[in-house]
Design a protein around this motif. Structure first.
Motif, PDB file in Angstrom:
ATOM      1  N   GLN A 230       0.854  -1.181   0.000  1.00 32.36           N
ATOM      2  CA  GLN A 230       0.000   0.000   0.000  1.00 32.36           C
ATOM      3  C   GLN A 230       0.894   1.235   0.000  1.00 32.36           C
ATOM      4  O   GLN A 230       1.723   1.403   0.897  1.00 32.36           O
ATOM      5  N   LEU A 234       2.756  11.221   1.559  1.00 30.20           N
ATOM      6  CA  LEU A 234       2.377  11.972   2.761  1.00 30.20           C
ATOM      7  C   LEU A 234       2.753  13.447   2.626  1.00 30.20           C
ATOM      8  O   LEU A 234       1.956  14.316   2.964  1.00 30.20           O
ATOM      9  N   ALA A 262       6.550   1.565   8.267  1.00 24.22           N
ATOM     10  CA  ALA A 262       5.585   1.710   7.168  1.00 24.22           C
ATOM     11  C   ALA A 262       5.690   3.065   6.474  1.00 24.22           C
ATOM     12  O   ALA A 262       4.756   3.500   5.804  1.00 24.22           O
ATOM     13  N   ARG A 263       6.860   3.742   6.624  1.00 24.91           N
ATOM     14  CA  ARG A 263       7.109   4.993   5.904  1.00 24.91           C
ATOM     15  C   ARG A 263       8.471   4.902   5.229  1.00 24.91           C
ATOM     16  O   ARG A 263       9.338   4.144   5.645  1.00 24.91           O
ATOM     17  N   GLU A 284       8.265  12.009   1.721  1.00 24.27           N
ATOM     18  CA  GLU A 284       8.029  10.870   2.604  1.00 24.27           C
ATOM     19  C   GLU A 284       6.660  10.307   2.258  1.00 24.27           C
ATOM     20  O   GLU A 284       5.735  11.056   1.924  1.00 24.27           O
ATOM     21  N   GLY A 285       6.553   8.993   2.326  1.00 22.94           N
ATOM     22  CA  GLY A 285       5.274   8.384   1.998  1.00 22.94           C
ATOM     23  C   GLY A 285       5.012   7.134   2.799  1.00 22.94           C
ATOM     24  O   GLY A 285       5.907   6.564   3.439  1.00 22.94           O
ATOM     25  N   LEU A 286       3.764   6.719   2.766  1.00 25.49           N
ATOM     26  CA  LEU A 286       3.350   5.451   3.346  1.00 25.49           C
ATOM     27  C   LEU A 286       3.782   4.331   2.410  1.00 25.49           C
ATOM     28  O   LEU A 286       3.484   4.360   1.215  1.00 25.49           O
ATOM     29  N   ARG A 288       3.341   0.634   3.135  1.00 22.14           N
ATOM     30  CA  ARG A 288       2.873  -0.411   4.052  1.00 22.14           C
ATOM     31  C   ARG A 288       2.842  -1.762   3.347  1.00 22.14           C
ATOM     32  O   ARG A 288       2.178  -1.917   2.324  1.00 22.14           O
TER      33      ARG A 288
END
Length: 294
Positions: A230, A234, A262-263, A284-286, A288
């Motif tokens: 996923q 962010l 999860a980042r 920066e992003g998720l 997951r």
């Protein structure tokens, strides 16, 4: 792809980024033409930036933006952008933009503008890489490897896009396996974007979202099309250092210094083909992994 198709896709991006003023400090960005599902984050950032640019004189080009994604957007609906004129100084101006869809904010963006002036100069050196003419674009690579690629990724590759990308290294899902958290690609907007510098800066903001987040999962051989992953942006930042054209080839080099919890954090540098560093990015992003148990 024919020259006519390139021109039409370049005009497509120009129309998407050319926001309409609907009231003082309010602008509307069109829905993604033939769009479906969740909005592409780069499009919302590009439209928000163009909304801010429309409230500042041409003598002060944008030099940085910082955006936070709050909710996923709907690609089938337009977006309303509200601009706050925080400051107009002698050299600098600052703006804040809220992107609203369905009565709720989906993104906020802060941008700073600076009147051009002389100063001390140094820059990173562009890496020694093959030129774009010596590389295949992603559509050509996908056609060669169609039997080995996920259907969702193939569908994305076969959807006409205004940006052509030619990777230096093959990333997942083109080629699996753990590798260093860095990648590079040549990119350009198809067709001609015209001569307005602001349009080229908004187009770079749009394009800078391609590939950046995926850099942090290269050590794990993961890709956006993987069903056990996923991904979601962010926040996203761009610093504009010099003038450029997005309808000419630019080299986008990316690396990731950290991933965890999860980042993932990612950085980028964008060079003209003659070696000028014209922009830097960070995101920066998720990231997951749905099946990860620790």
């Amino acid at each position: 792809m024919s020259a006519q198709e390139d021109r039409e896709l370049g005009q497509w991006l120009h129309d998407v980024l050319d926001v309409e003023q609907v009231e003082l400090n309010y602008f509307r960005g069109i829905a993604t033409p033939q769009g479906k599902g969740r909005s592409f984050g780069g499009q919302v950032v590009g439209q928000a930036l163009m909304s801010a640019i429309r409230t500042v004189g041409e003598e002060r080009p944008v030099h940085s933006l910082h955006a936070y994604f709050m909710r996923p957007g709907d690609a089938t609906q337009p977006v309303l952008y509200q601009v706050e004129r925080d400051r107009d100084g002698r050299s600098f101006a600052t703006r804040r933009v809220i992107a609203v869809q369905g009565g709720k904010p989906i993104l906020n963006l802060a941008a700073s503008f600076h009147q051009a002036e002389p100063g001390l100069h140094h820059q990173s050196q562009m890496p020694d890489v093959p030129m774009p003419e010596d590389l295949k674009n992603e559509e050509e690579l996908g056609a060669e490897r169609a039997g080995d690629l996920p259907p969702l990724f193939l569908e994305w590759l076969n959807t006409p896009r205004p940006v052509e990308m030619r990777p230096i290294e093959l990333r997942p899902p083109f080629q699996r396996g753990a590798r260093e958290a860095s990648q590079s690609m040549w990119m350009r907007v198809r067709g001609n974007l015209g001569d307005e510098p602001a349009m080229h800066r908004a187009a770079l903001a749009y394009t800078s979202d391609f590939g950046l987040l995926g850099t942090c999962v290269l050590p794990f051989g993961k890709a956006f099309s993987d069903t056990d992953m996923q991904f979601a942006s962010l926040d996203h930042a761009v610093w504009f250092h010099d003038d450029f054209r997005m309808d000419e080839w630019l080299l986008y080099t990316m690396d990731s210094t950290w991933a965890g919890g999860a980042r993932g954090f990612n950085r980028g540098q964008i060079f003209t083909r003659d070696g000028r560093l014209v922009a830097s990015t960070a995101q920066e992003g998720l990231v997951r992994n749905v099946g990860f148990k620790g």
